[in-house]
Design a protein around this motif. Structure first.
Motif, PDB file in Angstrom:
ATOM      1  N   GLY A  80      64.919 -33.742  68.847  1.00 41.43           N
ATOM      2  CA  GLY A  80      65.146 -35.157  68.569  1.00 41.43           C
ATOM      3  C   GLY A  80      65.452 -35.422  67.113  1.00 41.43           C
ATOM      4  O   GLY A  80      65.779 -34.496  66.349  1.00 41.43           O
ATOM      5  N   ASN A 104      63.440 -40.637  67.890  1.00 39.90           N
ATOM      6  CA  ASN A 104      64.211 -40.494  69.116  1.00 39.90           C
ATOM      7  C   ASN A 104      63.988 -39.083  69.666  1.00 39.90           C
ATOM      8  O   ASN A 104      64.386 -38.104  69.039  1.00 39.90           O
ATOM      9  N   ARG A 106      64.757 -36.460  72.578  1.00 39.15           N
ATOM     10  CA  ARG A 106      65.659 -36.165  73.688  1.00 39.15           C
ATOM     11  C   ARG A 106      65.117 -35.068  74.593  1.00 39.15           C
ATOM     12  O   ARG A 106      65.607 -34.862  75.688  1.00 39.15           O
ATOM     13  N   ARG A 145      62.192 -43.375  72.785  1.00 36.92           N
ATOM     14  CA  ARG A 145      62.491 -43.936  71.471  1.00 36.92           C
ATOM     15  C   ARG A 145      61.298 -44.753  71.011  1.00 36.92           C
ATOM     16  O   ARG A 145      60.815 -45.626  71.736  1.00 36.92           O
TER      17      ARG A 145
END
Length: 224
Positions: A80, A104, A106, A145
């Motif tokens: 991220g 963030n 991922r 997020r």
């Protein structure tokens, strides 16, 4: 805690306006970290600004070897981006209200994220955080997020449950002062002030002679 670096590269930055790492790259925890972190020395209260991206960091490598084997079958890799801005002050209210954070994720293992959420709310007082932890037990995280602005913490994301993307319950504007994070900030007050003293010397641009001949370094106050 041993931390093995297989590759390391960085650029140091030191002047009266900024100080820190203008570039940093390292291979660690089985993945790669790219980052930049500098202190803006121009304001009266220096501001730390950092940003970075990380890929495939295996957090189980931070655990003792005897514990690490128990986590081997779990997806513990994290990928991220993160950015952070905060004043370098020991004043709790000023720090929390001016803190800016964007995270963030991922890729992160559901169990790893669940433990992180538990650390934010160990007494399970926030219903949204409790609901997110329950959903993570039934699926795989697709993305997350998190932000911290004006003293408030928010978080949203998606989880895959049997191949279907389902939104996690939103955590909206939780006061950071109500989280255990506040206690960790208090513990670091002495370290912050010690660093402030060093930075004040670094950005000094004037030698002052006292009434008894003593010398000291000061920063000139420029009129705007």
């Amino acid at each position: 805690m041993p931390l093995e670096l297989t590759a390391l590269e960085g650029d140091l930055l030191f002047n009266q306006q900024e100080s820190g790492l203008s570039f940093f790259q390292a291979d660690l925890l089985g993945g790669t970290l790219l980052a930049r972190g500098v202190l803006d020395l121009r304001p009266d209260v220096p501001v730390i600004a950092a940003a970075g991206s990380f890929s495939n960091l295996d957090v189980t490598r931070l655990l003792p070897k005897e514990t690490r084997s128990l986590e081997a079958g779990e997806d513990a890799e994290i990928t991220g981006e993160v950015s952070l801005s905060a004043p370098l002050t020991d004043e709790q209210r000023e720090l929390l209200e001016q803190l800016r954070l964007v995270l963030n994720l991922r890729k992160i293992g559901a169990n790893t994220l669940e433990r992180a959420l538990f650390s934010l709310d160990p007494y399970e007082r926030n219903e949204q955080l409790v609901a997110q932890r329950k959903m993570l037990r039934y699926g795989r995280l697709k993305g997350l997020r998190a932000t911290a602005v004006d003293g408030a913490f928010s978080m949203e994301g998606e989880v895959l449950i049997k191949g279907i993307a389902v939104n996690l319950p939103k955590v909206e504007r939780v006061r950071i002062s109500e989280l255990p994070l506040r206690q960790e900030l208090v513990k670091n007050r002495s370290g912050i002030m010690a660093l402030r003293g060093f930075l004040d010397l670094l950005r000094a641009d004037m030698l002052v002679v006292g009434p008894k001949g003593e010398l000291s370094l000061k920063r000139r106050n420029y009129e705007k």
